[in-house]
Design a protein around this motif. Structure first.
Motif, short mmCIF file in Angstrom:
data_model
loop_
_atom_site.label_atom_id
_atom_site.label_comp_id
_atom_site.label_asym_id
_atom_site.label_seq_id
_atom_site.Cartn_x
_atom_site.Cartn_y
_atom_site.Cartn_z
N SER A 67 -50.29 -9.56 -1.63
CA SER A 67 -50.10 -10.99 -1.39
C SER A 67 -48.69 -11.23 -0.88
CB SER A 67 -50.34 -11.79 -2.68
OG SER A 67 -50.17 -13.17 -2.44
N VAL A 68 -48.58 -11.63 0.38
CA VAL A 68 -47.29 -11.70 1.05
C VAL A 68 -47.20 -12.99 1.86
CG1 VAL A 68 -48.17 -10.46 3.06
CG2 VAL A 68 -45.73 -10.38 2.54
N ALA A 69 -45.99 -13.48 2.06
CA ALA A 69 -45.75 -14.67 2.88
C ALA A 69 -44.43 -14.49 3.61
CB ALA A 69 -45.73 -15.94 2.03
N ALA A 70 -44.24 -15.28 4.67
CA ALA A 70 -43.01 -15.17 5.45
C ALA A 70 -42.52 -16.55 5.85
CB ALA A 70 -43.23 -14.32 6.69
N LEU A 71 -41.21 -16.71 5.76
CA LEU A 71 -40.55 -17.92 6.24
C LEU A 71 -39.54 -17.48 7.29
CD1 LEU A 71 -39.29 -20.97 4.28
CD2 LEU A 71 -37.68 -19.73 5.75
N THR A 72 -39.58 -18.10 8.45
CA THR A 72 -38.69 -17.70 9.54
C THR A 72 -37.86 -18.89 9.98
OG1 THR A 72 -38.59 -16.71 11.75
CG2 THR A 72 -40.51 -18.10 11.27
N ALA A 73 -36.58 -18.66 10.23
CA ALA A 73 -35.65 -19.73 10.57
C ALA A 73 -35.07 -19.53 11.96
CB ALA A 73 -34.52 -19.81 9.55
N ASP A 74 -35.03 -20.62 12.72
CA ASP A 74 -34.43 -20.61 14.04
C ASP A 74 -33.80 -21.97 14.30
OD1 ASP A 74 -34.77 -18.12 15.59
OD2 ASP A 74 -36.91 -18.45 15.24
N LEU A 75 -32.90 -22.01 15.28
CA LEU A 75 -32.31 -23.28 15.66
C LEU A 75 -33.33 -24.18 16.35
CD1 LEU A 75 -29.77 -21.40 15.24
CD2 LEU A 75 -28.63 -22.81 16.93
N ALA A 76 -34.25 -23.56 17.09
CA ALA A 76 -35.25 -24.32 17.82
C ALA A 76 -36.45 -23.43 18.12
CB ALA A 76 -34.67 -24.87 19.12
N THR A 77 -37.58 -24.04 18.44
CA THR A 77 -38.88 -23.43 18.78
C THR A 77 -39.57 -22.87 17.54
OG1 THR A 77 -38.41 -21.08 19.23
CG2 THR A 77 -37.85 -22.68 20.97
N ASN A 79 -41.65 -20.20 18.02
CA ASN A 79 -42.18 -18.97 18.62
C ASN A 79 -42.36 -17.86 17.61
OD1 ASN A 79 -42.08 -20.35 21.02
ND2 ASN A 79 -40.26 -19.31 21.79
N ASP A 80 -41.36 -17.66 16.73
CA ASP A 80 -41.44 -16.56 15.78
C ASP A 80 -42.56 -16.78 14.76
OD1 ASP A 80 -39.40 -15.37 17.10
OD2 ASP A 80 -37.88 -15.65 15.55
N ALA A 81 -42.72 -18.02 14.30
CA ALA A 81 -43.78 -18.31 13.34
C ALA A 81 -45.15 -18.04 13.95
CB ALA A 81 -43.69 -19.76 12.87
N LEU A 82 -45.33 -18.40 15.22
CA LEU A 82 -46.61 -18.16 15.89
C LEU A 82 -46.89 -16.67 15.98
CD1 LEU A 82 -46.37 -20.83 18.74
CD2 LEU A 82 -47.79 -20.92 16.68
N ARG A 83 -45.85 -15.89 16.24
CA ARG A 83 -46.03 -14.44 16.32
C ARG A 83 -46.37 -13.86 14.95
NH1 ARG A 83 -40.89 -11.85 19.06
NH2 ARG A 83 -42.07 -9.95 18.54
N LEU A 84 -45.62 -14.26 13.94
CA LEU A 84 -45.84 -13.72 12.59
C LEU A 84 -47.20 -14.13 12.03
CD1 LEU A 84 -42.31 -14.23 10.99
CD2 LEU A 84 -43.29 -12.13 11.94
N ALA A 85 -47.69 -15.30 12.41
CA ALA A 85 -48.97 -15.79 11.89
C ALA A 85 -50.13 -14.92 12.36
CB ALA A 85 -49.18 -17.24 12.32
N ARG A 86 -49.92 -14.15 13.42
CA ARG A 86 -50.98 -13.27 13.90
C ARG A 86 -51.33 -12.20 12.88
NH1 ARG A 86 -48.62 -12.08 19.93
NH2 ARG A 86 -47.14 -10.91 18.61
N SER A 87 -50.41 -11.97 11.93
CA SER A 87 -50.66 -10.97 10.87
C SER A 87 -51.69 -11.46 9.87
CB SER A 87 -49.35 -10.66 10.14
OG SER A 87 -48.93 -11.80 9.39
N GLY A 88 -51.94 -12.76 9.83
CA GLY A 88 -52.86 -13.33 8.85
C GLY A 88 -52.18 -13.78 7.58
N ALA A 89 -50.87 -13.53 7.45
CA ALA A 89 -50.12 -13.95 6.27
C ALA A 89 -49.70 -15.42 6.40
CB ALA A 89 -48.87 -13.08 6.11
N PRO A 90 -49.54 -16.12 5.28
CA PRO A 90 -49.00 -17.48 5.34
C PRO A 90 -47.59 -17.45 5.91
CG PRO A 90 -49.97 -17.03 3.19
CD PRO A 90 -49.88 -15.72 3.91
#
Length: 251
Positions: A67-77, A79-90
């Motif tokens: 059971s895993v989750a990820a939070l990603t931080a950027d100044l804008a966009t 893009n990274d969340a959309l990429r990471l979501a492909r893993s199926g993780a929250p």
């Protein structure tokens, strides 16, 4: 005299901000520990390949039933969340609106009401920056510094706080090492200069080499293993000549 006084006030303000962050980090670490969650703080410069590697690690965790989750931080966009979501993780994207780093209470606020109750591993992809994020403890149990083979062997010497306080160092984009003329021995020596004894793992999200090492180190903490203790952290506890750096405590 005026310049000296201004510098002194700026230093005092920075210490106060960091002290407040440390308080928040201790609170968040205690809360995560109580719920059985290990947080992993990933630090690197922009373009290091940490998003690609994290996507691979999240996918592997999902396939293993972790059971895993990820939070990603950027100044804008997002893009990274959309990429990471492909893993199926929250996955949750945090936009910092120009702030070059995450802070503990900021992170806690974004986790409140979102972090799944059964989450055992939380990966935090910090803002791409090896300066500001290095000074902020986020309540993590595992701090990881990443550098790609294209960034040069002297990266640890240029950013000693980021690499000196890491519990684990990952080399990314190893498939490009020959083209970049990466001197692995020199890089390893530089890492050891700022953080003696820290483990360094070479990875390539493209070929799969080293993928899974980050997951295994995080799972080991869940099983009660103690993280590496950086020498710099011990120096900070002793005062380090008045300089402040975060000192994440083991869960």
């Amino acid at each position: 005299m005026c310049q000296s006084g201004h510098a002194g006030r700026t230093a005092d303000l920075r210490r106060a901000v960091l002290a407040r962050n440390d308080d928040g980090a201790r609170e968040l670490r205690a809360a995560l520990t109580a719920r059985g969650t290990v947080a992993v703080n990933l630090l690197s410069s922009p373009g290091s390949g940490k998003t690609a590697l994290l996507e691979a690690e999240l996918g592997l965790a999902r396939r293993r039933g972790v059971s895993v989750a990820a939070l990603t931080a950027d100044l804008a966009t997002e893009n990274d969340a959309l990429r990471l979501a492909r893993s199926g993780a929250p996955v949750k994207q945090v936009l910092t609106d120009g702030l070059c780093h995450l802070e503990a209470r900021m992170l806690a606020g974004h986790l409140d009401g979102w972090l799944p109750g059964d989450c055992r591993l939380l990966f935090v992809e910090n803002v791409g920056n090896l300066v500001c994020p290095a000074s902020y403890d986020l309540g993590e149990s595992l701090r990881v510094a990443l550098a790609s083979v294209t960034e040069g062997e002297d990266k640890p010497l240029k950013y000693p706080t980021a690499f000196g306080l890491a519990h684990l160092v990952l080399v990314t984009k190893a498939d490009l090492a020959a083209a970049a003329e990466f001197d692995e021995a020199a890089f390893l020596a530089n890492v050891q200069r700022v953080n003696p004894g820290v483990e360094v793992v070479t990875t390539s999200a493209r070929t799969g080499d080293g993928v899974g090492a980050l997951l295994e180190r995080a799972l080991a903490l869940l099983d009660g293993a103690a993280p590496h203790r950086p020498v710099m952290a011990a120096q900070v506890r002793e005062g380090d000549e008045g300089h402040h750096h975060p000192v994440p405590e083991p869960s």
